[in-house]
Write a protein that holds these residues in place. Structure first.
Motif, PDB file in Angstrom:
ATOM      1  N   PHE A 162       3.303  -0.205  -6.932  1.00  0.00           N
ATOM      2  CA  PHE A 162       3.954   1.009  -6.421  1.00  0.00           C
ATOM      3  C   PHE A 162       4.348   0.811  -4.965  1.00  0.00           C
ATOM      4  CE2 PHE A 162      -0.299   1.555  -4.894  1.00  0.00           C
ATOM      5  CZ  PHE A 162      -0.240   2.388  -3.777  1.00  0.00           C
ATOM      6  N   ALA A 163       5.380   1.537  -4.556  1.00  0.00           N
ATOM      7  CA  ALA A 163       5.883   1.484  -3.181  1.00  0.00           C
ATOM      8  C   ALA A 163       5.411   2.706  -2.414  1.00  0.00           C
ATOM      9  CB  ALA A 163       7.405   1.426  -3.185  1.00  0.00           C
ATOM     10  N   SER A 164       5.440   2.601  -1.088  1.00  0.00           N
ATOM     11  CA  SER A 164       5.217   3.769  -0.232  1.00  0.00           C
ATOM     12  C   SER A 164       6.148   3.679   0.972  1.00  0.00           C
ATOM     13  CB  SER A 164       3.763   3.852   0.245  1.00  0.00           C
ATOM     14  OG  SER A 164       3.536   2.983   1.343  1.00  0.00           O
ATOM     15  N   TYR A 165       6.326   4.815   1.643  1.00  0.00           N
ATOM     16  CA  TYR A 165       7.213   4.869   2.812  1.00  0.00           C
ATOM     17  C   TYR A 165       6.557   4.333   4.070  1.00  0.00           C
ATOM     18  CZ  TYR A 165       4.548   9.212   2.941  1.00  0.00           C
ATOM     19  OH  TYR A 165       3.530  10.146   2.900  1.00  0.00           O
ATOM     20  N   ALA A 166       5.229   4.115   4.059  1.00  0.00           N
ATOM     21  CA  ALA A 166       4.524   3.549   5.214  1.00  0.00           C
ATOM     22  C   ALA A 166       3.107   3.195   4.800  1.00  0.00           C
ATOM     23  CB  ALA A 166       4.505   4.522   6.389  1.00  0.00           C
ATOM     24  N   PRO A 167       2.651   1.995   5.104  1.00  0.00           N
ATOM     25  CA  PRO A 167       1.273   1.623   4.762  1.00  0.00           C
ATOM     26  C   PRO A 167       0.260   2.530   5.451  1.00  0.00           C
ATOM     27  CG  PRO A 167       2.565  -0.319   5.349  1.00  0.00           C
ATOM     28  CD  PRO A 167       3.401   0.873   5.692  1.00  0.00           C
ATOM     29  N   GLY A 168      -0.761   2.924   4.690  1.00  0.00           N
ATOM     30  CA  GLY A 168      -1.857   3.701   5.254  1.00  0.00           C
ATOM     31  C   GLY A 168      -1.669   5.192   5.261  1.00  0.00           C
ATOM     32  N   LEU A 169      -0.444   5.670   5.005  1.00  0.00           N
ATOM     33  CA  LEU A 169      -0.220   7.113   4.953  1.00  0.00           C
ATOM     34  C   LEU A 169      -0.390   7.594   3.510  1.00  0.00           C
ATOM     35  CD1 LEU A 169       2.718   7.700   7.457  1.00  0.00           C
ATOM     36  CD2 LEU A 169       0.276   7.425   7.885  1.00  0.00           C
TER      37      LEU A 169
END
Length: 331
Positions: A162-169
């Motif tokens: 899966f992708a996210s818009y920013a690591p750790g958020l």
């Protein structure tokens, strides 16, 4: 002699008071006349992202209110740290403001090395919206609901990517938490903002993403991606047919987030109040509230800076516990 000394003493007091008043008047007038030049709204995200959309909406209102140009500038990357650095270096007079989500304070410092003190160097002045995340998938993924997705993930040797818009958020930690709760291995790919991640999602380079509703909603409606479930306490306007994770048995993912306009804490209190009042007044307008709904968001709460900071401190503790529970390692 005593009377003579008293005379000079009181004369000195009067002169001191007079100098004080004279020094105060220009400062007070400067605050009354503020803003005296164009306003910069620095966005902690790329063009086309949720914060960008809100900043441009806010810019319309502030420009009408103050009859001064309001310029939106994007400082994407480093989980908002670049935008915060800009504010720290240029924002003392209040003519540079920041538009970011609260997670930049309550989430990013836990997951990344930052060069700011989240609860000392920033001050939220007014909430502009509340929203949540939606789990979206590539339209060709062989799963159209959460049960099918979990079953599909368990059938894959390496689980799900899966992708996210920013690591750790939250876009990242929500995926890790879902994997933990559903007993499905989840592998993360981080991006600098939603737009590039969504491009790869549509292109089939990544199959899943926890994204902000604002940026995903147009693509869902256009049939370019599909919505699996909403990570918000209630169903969201524009996605009324998409169930919440809470409905599906995952209440831990029912998380709300908010966006605000921020300043440096040392901006003059009268200027802070002007910004707060203008922002809240603009977002109370029915036409603006309708635009928020079209973006899959709700109007922010009219809470004080102190209440917002208290909320962020509580969220910080919860996020720290979550990161520990999923064995998060900074990337």
């Amino acid at each position: 002699m005593k009377q003579h000394n008293n005379h000079f003493r009181w004369t000195g007091y009067a002169l001191a008071i007079g100098v004080g008043v004279a020094a105060w008047i220009p400062s007070a007038q400067a605050q009354d006349d503020w803003p005296t030049k164009p306003i910069r709204l620095v966005v902690g995200g790329p063009a086309g992202g949720t914060a960008d959309a809100l900043a441009r909406l806010l810019a319309e209102g502030l420009q009408k209110t103050w009859s001064k140009p309001v310029i939106v500038e994007n400082k994407a990357g480093a989980a908002g740290a670049l935008a915060i650095a800009d504010l720290q270096s240029t924002g003392k007079d209040g003519h540079t403001l920041l538009v970011i989500q609260g997670g930049v304070v309550s989430e990013a410092p836990l997951a990344n090395k930052v060069h700011y003190k989240p609860f000392d160097d920033l001050k939220p002045l007014a909430q502009v919206s509340r929203t949540g995340l939606v789990l979206v998938a590539n339209k060709d993924l062989p799963a159209s609901n959460l049960k099918q997705l979990v079953d599909y993930g368990k059938s894959q040797k390496d689980g799900l990517v899966f992708a996210s818009y920013a690591p750790g958020l939250k876009g990242h930690t929500s995926g890790m938490l879902l994997g933990q709760l559903a007993h499905v291995p989840m592998r993360h790919v981080g991006y600098k903002g939603s737009p590039p991640a969504l491009n790869d999602l549509m292109g089939g380079h990544v199959p899943l993403m926890f994204d902000g509703v604002t940026t995903s909603l147009p693509l869902i409606k256009a049939g370019k991606i599909k919505a699996i479930a909403v990570a918000y306490p209630t169903r969201i306007s524009g996605l009324a047919d998409v169930p919440t994770f809470k409905e599906l048995g995952y209440p831990q993912l029912a998380q709300a987030s908010w966006f605000a306009v921020w300043s440096r804490p040392d901006v003059a209190p009268a200027v802070q109040q002007k910004i707060r009042e203008a922002t809240l007044m603009y977002f109370k307008q029915p036409a603006v509230q309708n635009r928020l709904k079209e973006m899959g968001m709700e109007q922010g709460d009219a809470v004080t800076s102190e209440e917002m900071m208290a909320d962020l401190k509580q969220a910080y503790q919860q996020q720290a516990a979550l990161l520990k529970s999923i064995n998060y390692q900074p990337e």
